[in-house]
Motif scaffolding. Structure first.
Motif, PDB file in Angstrom:
ATOM      1  N   VAL A 144      48.780   5.991 -36.957  1.00  9.45           N
ATOM      2  CA  VAL A 144      48.542   5.474 -38.305  1.00  9.45           C
ATOM      3  C   VAL A 144      48.515   3.953 -38.303  1.00  9.45           C
ATOM      4  O   VAL A 144      47.653   3.314 -38.921  1.00  9.45           O
ATOM      5  CB  VAL A 144      49.632   5.992 -39.262  1.00  9.45           C
ATOM      6  CG1 VAL A 144      49.609   5.241 -40.584  1.00  9.45           C
ATOM      7  CG2 VAL A 144      49.468   7.491 -39.501  1.00  9.45           C
ATOM      8  N   LEU A 145      49.460   3.367 -37.562  1.00  6.53           N
ATOM      9  CA  LEU A 145      49.537   1.906 -37.509  1.00  6.53           C
ATOM     10  C   LEU A 145      48.383   1.311 -36.718  1.00  6.53           C
ATOM     11  O   LEU A 145      47.918   0.201 -37.017  1.00  6.53           O
ATOM     12  CB  LEU A 145      50.873   1.486 -36.901  1.00  6.53           C
ATOM     13  CG  LEU A 145      52.119   1.878 -37.698  1.00  6.53           C
ATOM     14  CD1 LEU A 145      53.381   1.460 -36.959  1.00  6.53           C
ATOM     15  CD2 LEU A 145      52.077   1.263 -39.085  1.00  6.53           C
ATOM     16  N   ARG A 146      47.912   2.025 -35.726  1.00  4.40           N
ATOM     17  CA  ARG A 146      46.793   1.530 -34.921  1.00  4.40           C
ATOM     18  C   ARG A 146      45.559   1.287 -35.786  1.00  4.40           C
ATOM     19  O   ARG A 146      44.809   0.333 -35.573  1.00  4.40           O
ATOM     20  CB  ARG A 146      46.467   2.532 -33.817  1.00  4.40           C
ATOM     21  CG  ARG A 146      45.267   2.148 -32.971  1.00  4.40           C
ATOM     22  CD  ARG A 146      44.904   3.253 -31.993  1.00  4.40           C
ATOM     23  NE  ARG A 146      43.774   2.898 -31.151  1.00  4.40           N
ATOM     24  CZ  ARG A 146      43.195   3.721 -30.290  1.00  4.40           C
ATOM     25  NH1 ARG A 146      43.640   4.960 -30.150  1.00  4.40           N
ATOM     26  NH2 ARG A 146      42.163   3.313 -29.567  1.00  4.40           N
ATOM     27  N   TYR A 147      45.337   2.173 -36.755  1.00  7.05           N
ATOM     28  CA  TYR A 147      44.169   2.057 -37.623  1.00  7.05           C
ATOM     29  C   TYR A 147      44.467   1.291 -38.910  1.00  7.05           C
ATOM     30  O   TYR A 147      43.633   1.242 -39.818  1.00  7.05           O
ATOM     31  CB  TYR A 147      43.631   3.453 -37.953  1.00  7.05           C
ATOM     32  CG  TYR A 147      43.006   4.138 -36.757  1.00  7.05           C
ATOM     33  CD1 TYR A 147      41.736   3.777 -36.297  1.00  7.05           C
ATOM     34  CD2 TYR A 147      43.690   5.136 -36.077  1.00  7.05           C
ATOM     35  CE1 TYR A 147      41.173   4.386 -35.199  1.00  7.05           C
ATOM     36  CE2 TYR A 147      43.127   5.755 -34.967  1.00  7.05           C
ATOM     37  CZ  TYR A 147      41.862   5.385 -34.531  1.00  7.05           C
ATOM     38  OH  TYR A 147      41.317   5.988 -33.432  1.00  7.05           O
ATOM     39  N   ASP A 148      45.667   0.706 -38.986  1.00  4.51           N
ATOM     40  CA  ASP A 148      46.062  -0.139 -40.128  1.00  4.51           C
ATOM     41  C   ASP A 148      46.010   0.615 -41.453  1.00  4.51           C
ATOM     42  O   ASP A 148      45.689   0.030 -42.495  1.00  4.51           O
ATOM     43  CB  ASP A 148      45.172  -1.393 -40.198  1.00  4.51           C
ATOM     44  CG  ASP A 148      45.309  -2.266 -38.955  1.00  4.51           C
ATOM     45  OD1 ASP A 148      46.452  -2.451 -38.489  1.00  4.51           O
ATOM     46  OD2 ASP A 148      44.282  -2.744 -38.439  1.00  4.51           O
ATOM     47  N   TYR A 149      46.355   1.903 -41.429  1.00  4.67           N
ATOM     48  CA  TYR A 149      46.386   2.673 -42.672  1.00  4.67           C
ATOM     49  C   TYR A 149      47.574   2.265 -43.536  1.00  4.67           C
ATOM     50  O   TYR A 149      47.550   2.426 -44.759  1.00  4.67           O
ATOM     51  CB  TYR A 149      46.463   4.171 -42.367  1.00  4.67           C
ATOM     52  CG  TYR A 149      45.212   4.742 -41.748  1.00  4.67           C
ATOM     53  CD1 TYR A 149      43.988   4.080 -41.829  1.00  4.67           C
ATOM     54  CD2 TYR A 149      45.246   5.953 -41.063  1.00  4.67           C
ATOM     55  CE1 TYR A 149      42.845   4.603 -41.257  1.00  4.67           C
ATOM     56  CE2 TYR A 149      44.098   6.485 -40.487  1.00  4.67           C
ATOM     57  CZ  TYR A 149      42.906   5.811 -40.585  1.00  4.67           C
ATOM     58  OH  TYR A 149      41.770   6.339 -40.025  1.00  4.67           O
ATOM     59  N   ILE A 150      48.631   1.780 -42.888  1.00  4.91           N
ATOM     60  CA  ILE A 150      49.789   1.204 -43.574  1.00  4.91           C
ATOM     61  C   ILE A 150      50.067  -0.139 -42.920  1.00  4.91           C
ATOM     62  O   ILE A 150      50.061  -0.234 -41.683  1.00  4.91           O
ATOM     63  CB  ILE A 150      51.029   2.109 -43.459  1.00  4.91           C
ATOM     64  CG1 ILE A 150      50.744   3.498 -44.022  1.00  4.91           C
ATOM     65  CG2 ILE A 150      52.222   1.500 -44.182  1.00  4.91           C
ATOM     66  CD1 ILE A 150      51.865   4.490 -43.798  1.00  4.91           C
ATOM     67  N   PRO A 151      50.308  -1.199 -43.683  1.00  2.00           N
ATOM     68  CA  PRO A 151      50.558  -2.517 -43.079  1.00  2.00           C
ATOM     69  C   PRO A 151      51.781  -2.491 -42.168  1.00  2.00           C
ATOM     70  O   PRO A 151      52.851  -2.006 -42.562  1.00  2.00           O
ATOM     71  CB  PRO A 151      50.780  -3.421 -44.293  1.00  2.00           C
ATOM     72  CG  PRO A 151      50.105  -2.718 -45.431  1.00  2.00           C
ATOM     73  CD  PRO A 151      50.285  -1.259 -45.160  1.00  2.00           C
ATOM     74  N   ILE A 152      51.646  -3.005 -40.968  1.00  5.99           N
ATOM     75  CA  ILE A 152      52.756  -3.021 -40.027  1.00  5.99           C
ATOM     76  C   ILE A 152      53.927  -3.826 -40.577  1.00  5.99           C
ATOM     77  O   ILE A 152      55.095  -3.481 -40.331  1.00  5.99           O
ATOM     78  CB  ILE A 152      52.298  -3.587 -38.656  1.00  5.99           C
ATOM     79  CG1 ILE A 152      53.452  -3.557 -37.643  1.00  5.99           C
ATOM     80  CG2 ILE A 152      51.751  -4.987 -38.789  1.00  5.99           C
ATOM     81  CD1 ILE A 152      53.992  -2.187 -37.330  1.00  5.99           C
ATOM     82  N   ASP A 153      53.651  -4.879 -41.340  1.00 10.68           N
ATOM     83  CA  ASP A 153      54.735  -5.687 -41.904  1.00 10.68           C
ATOM     84  C   ASP A 153      55.618  -4.860 -42.832  1.00 10.68           C
ATOM     85  O   ASP A 153      56.836  -5.061 -42.887  1.00 10.68           O
ATOM     86  CB  ASP A 153      54.168  -6.892 -42.660  1.00 10.68           C
ATOM     87  CG  ASP A 153      53.527  -7.918 -41.742  1.00 10.68           C
ATOM     88  OD1 ASP A 153      53.754  -7.829 -40.508  1.00 10.68           O
ATOM     89  OD2 ASP A 153      52.801  -8.792 -42.237  1.00 10.68           O
ATOM     90  N   GLU A 154      55.009  -3.940 -43.558  1.00  8.45           N
ATOM     91  CA  GLU A 154      55.777  -3.071 -44.456  1.00  8.45           C
ATOM     92  C   GLU A 154      56.690  -2.144 -43.660  1.00  8.45           C
ATOM     93  O   GLU A 154      57.860  -1.937 -44.017  1.00  8.45           O
ATOM     94  CB  GLU A 154      54.824  -2.252 -45.326  1.00  8.45           C
ATOM     95  CG  GLU A 154      55.532  -1.275 -46.252  1.00  8.45           C
ATOM     96  CD  GLU A 154      54.567  -0.431 -47.062  1.00  8.45           C
ATOM     97  OE1 GLU A 154      55.004   0.612 -47.587  1.00  8.45           O
ATOM     98  OE2 GLU A 154      53.374  -0.806 -47.181  1.00  8.45           O
ATOM     99  N   ILE A 155      56.165  -1.575 -42.586  1.00 12.17           N
ATOM    100  CA  ILE A 155      56.949  -0.684 -41.742  1.00 12.17           C
ATOM    101  C   ILE A 155      58.123  -1.431 -41.114  1.00 12.17           C
ATOM    102  O   ILE A 155      59.266  -0.967 -41.134  1.00 12.17           O
ATOM    103  CB  ILE A 155      56.064  -0.079 -40.627  1.00 12.17           C
ATOM    104  CG1 ILE A 155      54.864   0.666 -41.215  1.00 12.17           C
ATOM    105  CG2 ILE A 155      56.892   0.802 -39.710  1.00 12.17           C
ATOM    106  CD1 ILE A 155      55.169   1.960 -41.873  1.00 12.17           C
ATOM    107  N   VAL A 156      57.830  -2.593 -40.550  1.00 11.94           N
ATOM    108  CA  VAL A 156      58.856  -3.384 -39.874  1.00 11.94           C
ATOM    109  C   VAL A 156      59.943  -3.811 -40.851  1.00 11.94           C
ATOM    110  O   VAL A 156      61.143  -3.721 -40.548  1.00 11.94           O
ATOM    111  CB  VAL A 156      58.222  -4.616 -39.191  1.00 11.94           C
ATOM    112  CG1 VAL A 156      59.299  -5.605 -38.755  1.00 11.94           C
ATOM    113  CG2 VAL A 156      57.391  -4.180 -37.991  1.00 11.94           C
ATOM    114  N   ALA A 157      59.555  -4.265 -42.026  1.00 15.57           N
ATOM    115  CA  ALA A 157      60.537  -4.724 -43.021  1.00 15.57           C
ATOM    116  C   ALA A 157      61.489  -3.599 -43.403  1.00 15.57           C
ATOM    117  O   ALA A 157      62.712  -3.809 -43.502  1.00 15.57           O
ATOM    118  CB  ALA A 157      59.821  -5.266 -44.252  1.00 15.57           C
TER     119      ALA A 157
END
Length: 209
Positions: A144-157
């Protein structure tokens, strides 16, 4: 000096015992310095087979200790897998969310994939924070993150600032983002040496699913 080939079995056994005794003493000394207990962020990534398998292995290990666990499948939701069928036998301890609709090349619909990914991530956050689970597996989140379906910054935060301190989170999938690797406690990269698929062998029950 007596060579190893000239030593008797008894002498070899004695040397081995002495070596292992010293090794154990050194290891015991190291272990006394390891005092932190915390919920870990674990990432299994790489091109080799075994990422989800390793994640589910931790799920079953946790179940063996009587812990409640949860699984969110970001991609493989439609596929009937051996892991899911086995986990059905522990329904009192396991929560499974099959949120994926298949791999992106199967749906061929970017907006549909984004919607499914968002729903799965919302479910994952709730399971992580509800206070009921010792371990939560986010299977194929990296896809999901590879295709930027959800912003990685949101996941990391969220994982850095909101994940409860006593909950283990395991993330699987190829191409883990650098930002995720940076905040993880444990990262393992599976390296592919050989794969039967390259020789014309189809995915098989009990091995691939």
């Amino acid at each position: 000096m007596t060579s190893k080939t000239e030593m008797s079995e008894a002498e070899l056994d004695a040397r081995h015992a002495d070596k292992m005794r010293k090794k154990k003493a050194a290891r015991d000394k190291i272990m006394t310095t390891k005092t932190i207990e915390k919920g870990l962020l674990i990432v299994h990534t790489g091109k080799g087979k075994g990422k989800s398998t390793a994640g589910f292995g931790m799920v079953f290990r946790s179940l063996g200790h009587g812990h409640r666990v949860a699984v969110v499948q970001f991609v493989k939701g439609r596929l009937e897998t051996g892991e899911r069928m086995a986990l059905d036998r522990f329904s009192d301890l396991v929560t499974i969310k099959r949120m994926g609709e298949g791999f992106t090349w199967e749906t061929q619909d970017r907006q549909r994939d984004i919607t499914a990914a968002r729903a799965a991530w919302d479910a994952a956050k709730e399971l992580i924070c509800c206070g009921e689970h010792k371990l939560v597996l986010l299977d194929e989140l990296n896809i999901v993150l590879r295709y930027d379906y959800i912003p990685i910054d949101e996941i990391v935060a969220f994982l850095r600032d909101e994940k409860p301190e006593d909950v283990h989170v395991v993330i699987t999938g190829r191409n883990a983002k650098d930002e995720l690797i940076e905040i993880a406690d444990l990262v393992t990269e599976m390296t592919q040496i050989k794969h039967p698929f390259r020789s014309g062998v189809k995915p098989q029950e009990g091995i691939e699913f």
